[in-house]
Design a protein around this motif. Structure first.
Motif, PDB file in Angstrom:
ATOM      1  N   VAL A 168      59.672  33.564 -11.284  1.00  0.00           N
ATOM      2  CA  VAL A 168      60.340  33.328 -12.564  1.00  0.00           C
ATOM      3  C   VAL A 168      61.760  32.858 -12.253  1.00  0.00           C
ATOM      4  O   VAL A 168      62.498  33.549 -11.552  1.00  0.00           O
ATOM      5  CB  VAL A 168      60.396  34.612 -13.414  1.00  0.00           C
ATOM      6  CG1 VAL A 168      61.057  34.336 -14.765  1.00  0.00           C
ATOM      7  CG2 VAL A 168      59.002  35.184 -13.606  1.00  0.00           C
ATOM      8  N   THR A 169      62.113  31.691 -12.744  1.00  0.00           N
ATOM      9  CA  THR A 169      63.438  31.139 -12.486  1.00  0.00           C
ATOM     10  C   THR A 169      64.235  31.052 -13.781  1.00  0.00           C
ATOM     11  O   THR A 169      63.667  30.867 -14.867  1.00  0.00           O
ATOM     12  CB  THR A 169      63.346  29.739 -11.859  1.00  0.00           C
ATOM     13  OG1 THR A 169      62.606  28.874 -12.740  1.00  0.00           O
ATOM     14  CG2 THR A 169      62.638  29.796 -10.518  1.00  0.00           C
ATOM     15  N   GLN A 170      65.542  31.189 -13.637  1.00  0.00           N
ATOM     16  CA  GLN A 170      66.422  31.116 -14.801  1.00  0.00           C
ATOM     17  C   GLN A 170      67.623  30.247 -14.465  1.00  0.00           C
ATOM     18  O   GLN A 170      68.164  30.319 -13.362  1.00  0.00           O
ATOM     19  CB  GLN A 170      66.920  32.508 -15.208  1.00  0.00           C
ATOM     20  CG  GLN A 170      65.849  33.396 -15.806  1.00  0.00           C
ATOM     21  CD  GLN A 170      66.402  34.706 -16.335  1.00  0.00           C
ATOM     22  OE1 GLN A 170      66.059  35.778 -15.848  1.00  0.00           O
ATOM     23  NE2 GLN A 170      67.260  34.622 -17.351  1.00  0.00           N
ATOM     24  N   THR A 171      68.042  29.445 -15.443  1.00  0.00           N
ATOM     25  CA  THR A 171      69.252  28.645 -15.307  1.00  0.00           C
ATOM     26  C   THR A 171      70.016  28.657 -16.616  1.00  0.00           C
ATOM     27  O   THR A 171      69.414  28.747 -17.697  1.00  0.00           O
ATOM     28  CB  THR A 171      68.920  27.175 -14.949  1.00  0.00           C
ATOM     29  OG1 THR A 171      68.004  26.652 -15.930  1.00  0.00           O
ATOM     30  CG2 THR A 171      68.318  27.074 -13.568  1.00  0.00           C
ATOM     31  N   PRO A 172      71.361  28.620 -16.565  1.00  0.00           N
ATOM     32  CA  PRO A 172      72.152  28.750 -15.347  1.00  0.00           C
ATOM     33  C   PRO A 172      72.176  30.201 -14.864  1.00  0.00           C
ATOM     34  O   PRO A 172      71.752  31.102 -15.577  1.00  0.00           O
ATOM     35  CB  PRO A 172      73.539  28.308 -15.815  1.00  0.00           C
ATOM     36  CG  PRO A 172      73.590  28.724 -17.254  1.00  0.00           C
ATOM     37  CD  PRO A 172      72.190  28.523 -17.791  1.00  0.00           C
ATOM     38  N   LYS A 210      78.148  26.321 -28.267  1.00  0.00           N
ATOM     39  CA  LYS A 210      76.688  26.453 -28.333  1.00  0.00           C
ATOM     40  C   LYS A 210      76.154  26.173 -26.939  1.00  0.00           C
ATOM     41  O   LYS A 210      76.495  25.153 -26.336  1.00  0.00           O
ATOM     42  CB  LYS A 210      76.087  25.429 -29.301  1.00  0.00           C
ATOM     43  CG  LYS A 210      76.331  25.698 -30.761  1.00  0.00           C
ATOM     44  CD  LYS A 210      75.579  24.664 -31.608  1.00  0.00           C
ATOM     45  CE  LYS A 210      75.818  24.922 -33.081  1.00  0.00           C
ATOM     46  NZ  LYS A 210      75.075  23.946 -33.918  1.00  0.00           N
ATOM     47  N   LYS A 211      75.336  27.070 -26.456  1.00  0.00           N
ATOM     48  CA  LYS A 211      74.740  26.885 -25.139  1.00  0.00           C
ATOM     49  C   LYS A 211      73.295  27.371 -25.182  1.00  0.00           C
ATOM     50  O   LYS A 211      72.888  28.070 -26.131  1.00  0.00           O
ATOM     51  CB  LYS A 211      75.507  27.709 -24.084  1.00  0.00           C
ATOM     52  CG  LYS A 211      76.941  27.291 -23.864  1.00  0.00           C
ATOM     53  CD  LYS A 211      77.033  25.980 -23.113  1.00  0.00           C
ATOM     54  CE  LYS A 211      78.502  25.633 -22.839  1.00  0.00           C
ATOM     55  NZ  LYS A 211      78.628  24.318 -22.166  1.00  0.00           N
ATOM     56  N   SER A 212      72.537  27.022 -24.142  1.00  0.00           N
ATOM     57  CA  SER A 212      71.152  27.475 -24.047  1.00  0.00           C
ATOM     58  C   SER A 212      70.857  28.016 -22.662  1.00  0.00           C
ATOM     59  O   SER A 212      71.315  27.467 -21.664  1.00  0.00           O
ATOM     60  CB  SER A 212      70.190  26.327 -24.358  1.00  0.00           C
ATOM     61  OG  SER A 212      70.327  25.908 -25.697  1.00  0.00           O
ATOM     62  N   LEU A 213      70.076  29.087 -22.633  1.00  0.00           N
ATOM     63  CA  LEU A 213      69.566  29.636 -21.381  1.00  0.00           C
ATOM     64  C   LEU A 213      68.119  29.195 -21.234  1.00  0.00           C
ATOM     65  O   LEU A 213      67.366  29.147 -22.208  1.00  0.00           O
ATOM     66  CB  LEU A 213      69.632  31.162 -21.390  1.00  0.00           C
ATOM     67  CG  LEU A 213      70.960  31.807 -21.779  1.00  0.00           C
ATOM     68  CD1 LEU A 213      70.869  33.325 -21.635  1.00  0.00           C
ATOM     69  CD2 LEU A 213      72.101  31.242 -20.990  1.00  0.00           C
ATOM     70  N   LYS A 214      67.745  28.900 -19.987  1.00  0.00           N
ATOM     71  CA  LYS A 214      66.382  28.435 -19.742  1.00  0.00           C
ATOM     72  C   LYS A 214      65.668  29.366 -18.780  1.00  0.00           C
ATOM     73  O   LYS A 214      66.267  29.872 -17.820  1.00  0.00           O
ATOM     74  CB  LYS A 214      66.415  27.022 -19.155  1.00  0.00           C
ATOM     75  CG  LYS A 214      65.045  26.443 -18.831  1.00  0.00           C
ATOM     76  CD  LYS A 214      65.173  25.072 -18.190  1.00  0.00           C
ATOM     77  CE  LYS A 214      63.813  24.527 -17.776  1.00  0.00           C
ATOM     78  NZ  LYS A 214      63.922  23.211 -17.099  1.00  0.00           N
ATOM     79  N   SER A 230      53.694  27.963 -22.631  1.00  0.00           N
ATOM     80  CA  SER A 230      53.606  29.291 -22.005  1.00  0.00           C
ATOM     81  C   SER A 230      54.438  29.416 -20.744  1.00  0.00           C
ATOM     82  O   SER A 230      54.639  30.512 -20.244  1.00  0.00           O
ATOM     83  CB  SER A 230      52.147  29.621 -21.675  1.00  0.00           C
ATOM     84  OG  SER A 230      51.411  29.817 -22.846  1.00  0.00           O
ATOM     85  N   SER A 231      54.934  28.298 -20.215  1.00  0.00           N
ATOM     86  CA  SER A 231      55.692  28.344 -18.967  1.00  0.00           C
ATOM     87  C   SER A 231      57.195  28.340 -19.171  1.00  0.00           C
ATOM     88  O   SER A 231      57.936  28.634 -18.230  1.00  0.00           O
ATOM     89  CB  SER A 231      55.334  27.148 -18.070  1.00  0.00           C
ATOM     90  OG  SER A 231      53.979  27.172 -17.723  1.00  0.00           O
ATOM     91  N   HIS A 232      57.639  27.979 -20.365  1.00  0.00           N
ATOM     92  CA  HIS A 232      59.069  27.809 -20.609  1.00  0.00           C
ATOM     93  C   HIS A 232      59.533  28.630 -21.795  1.00  0.00           C
ATOM     94  O   HIS A 232      58.841  28.732 -22.816  1.00  0.00           O
ATOM     95  CB  HIS A 232      59.403  26.328 -20.874  1.00  0.00           C
ATOM     96  CG  HIS A 232      59.198  25.454 -19.695  1.00  0.00           C
ATOM     97  ND1 HIS A 232      57.972  24.884 -19.401  1.00  0.00           N
ATOM     98  CD2 HIS A 232      60.054  25.051 -18.711  1.00  0.00           C
ATOM     99  CE1 HIS A 232      58.089  24.170 -18.297  1.00  0.00           C
ATOM    100  NE2 HIS A 232      59.333  24.245 -17.858  1.00  0.00           N
ATOM    101  N   LEU A 233      60.713  29.188 -21.631  1.00  0.00           N
ATOM    102  CA  LEU A 233      61.326  29.981 -22.689  1.00  0.00           C
ATOM    103  C   LEU A 233      62.818  29.679 -22.695  1.00  0.00           C
ATOM    104  O   LEU A 233      63.444  29.636 -21.640  1.00  0.00           O
ATOM    105  CB  LEU A 233      61.082  31.473 -22.440  1.00  0.00           C
ATOM    106  CG  LEU A 233      61.525  32.461 -23.498  1.00  0.00           C
ATOM    107  CD1 LEU A 233      60.739  32.266 -24.790  1.00  0.00           C
ATOM    108  CD2 LEU A 233      61.354  33.901 -22.989  1.00  0.00           C
ATOM    109  N   CYS A 268      64.932  37.184 -18.152  1.00  0.00           N
ATOM    110  CA  CYS A 268      63.655  36.691 -18.636  1.00  0.00           C
ATOM    111  C   CYS A 268      62.559  37.364 -17.809  1.00  0.00           C
ATOM    112  O   CYS A 268      62.753  37.650 -16.620  1.00  0.00           O
ATOM    113  CB  CYS A 268      63.603  35.176 -18.472  1.00  0.00           C
ATOM    114  SG  CYS A 268      62.022  34.416 -18.848  1.00  0.00           S
ATOM    115  N   ALA A 269      61.429  37.617 -18.428  1.00  0.00           N
ATOM    116  CA  ALA A 269      60.294  38.191 -17.712  1.00  0.00           C
ATOM    117  C   ALA A 269      59.014  37.564 -18.222  1.00  0.00           C
ATOM    118  O   ALA A 269      58.983  36.996 -19.326  1.00  0.00           O
ATOM    119  CB  ALA A 269      60.245  39.710 -17.895  1.00  0.00           C
TER     120      ALA A 269
END
Lengths: 115, 109
Positions: free
Chosen positions: A4-8, A18-22, A71-74, A91-92
């Motif tokens: 499971v990877t997260q950015t940034p 306004k920002k987004s986490l991936k 299902s792979s991205h949140l 994220c999990a």
């Protein structure tokens, strides 16, 4: 590596930004989660998605807006945050919900600082 | 609400044994998990107990007593790399996990 990877990994933002986490999982799982981890406090569940459908919104303020295109991205969209929102956002993912295969695997998190 | 209690901090010597206790009071019970989290890293899954008894995985063992609402994580032959936070989590329904605040274990040479 948990799959499971997260950015940034780190983010500093002002209260008007306004920002987004991936989050992306490479495990073939169907369920994904957002948690908030503040210092010395238990992990707090924010949102749950199963097969792209939101199944849980744990009374999270509307300044946090999740999105699950597949299902792979949140994603977690952030706007007009407050300093008390500064925390580690984790994220999990898990195979499924309600089938006995719910061991959750976590990403490394995004360390967020709101100024 | 859910209540998961575990000690805040523990210190032990390299090569020793440390036992981290977790007590819980939850509206339901469908399994207990232990996770390890190094500073700045992801929590990683260590163990899962749903029936009473001891589960052993190498140097780590986890015990559960459902009637007492109690679990422990036993770390044997401690190594410096075991210095981390250990999270106890209870699943009270289909998938929701309630976490304790974590126990920070410091291993000293």
């Amino acid at each position: 590596e948990t799959g499971v990877t997260q950015t940034p990994r780190h983010l500093v933002m002002g209260m008007t930004n306004k920002k987004s986490l991936k989050c992306e999982q490479h495990l073939g799982h169907n369920a994904m989660y957002w948690y908030k981890q503040s210092a010395k406090k238990p992990l707090e569940l924010m949102f749950v998605y199963n097969f792209k459908e939101q199944t849980e919104n744990n009374s999270v303020p509307s300044r946090f807006s999740p999105e699950c295109p597949n299902s792979s991205h949140l994603f977690l969209h952030l706007h007009t945050l407050q300093p008390e929102d500064s925390a580690l956002y984790l994220c999990a993912s898990s195979q499924d919900l309600g089938t006995g295969e719910e061991t959750q695997y976590f990403g490394p998190g995004t360390r967020l600082l709101v100024l | 609400g859910q209540n998961i209690d575990q000690p805040t901090e523990m210190t032990a010597t390299e090569g020793a044994i440390v036992q981290i206790n977790c007590t819980y009071q939850t509206s339901g019970f469908n399994g207990l998990f232990w996770y390890q989290q190094h500073a700045g890293e992801a929590p990683t899954f260590l163990s899962y107990n749903v029936l009473d008894g001891l589960e052993e995985k190498g140097r780590f063992s986890s015990f559960l007593s459902r009637s007492k609402g109690y679990s422990y994580l036993l770390l044997k032959e401690l190594q410096m790399k075991d210095s981390a936070s250990y999270l106890c989590a209870v699943r009270d329904g289909d998938y929701k996990l309630s976490f304790g605040a974590g126990t920070t274990v410091t291993v000293r040479a």
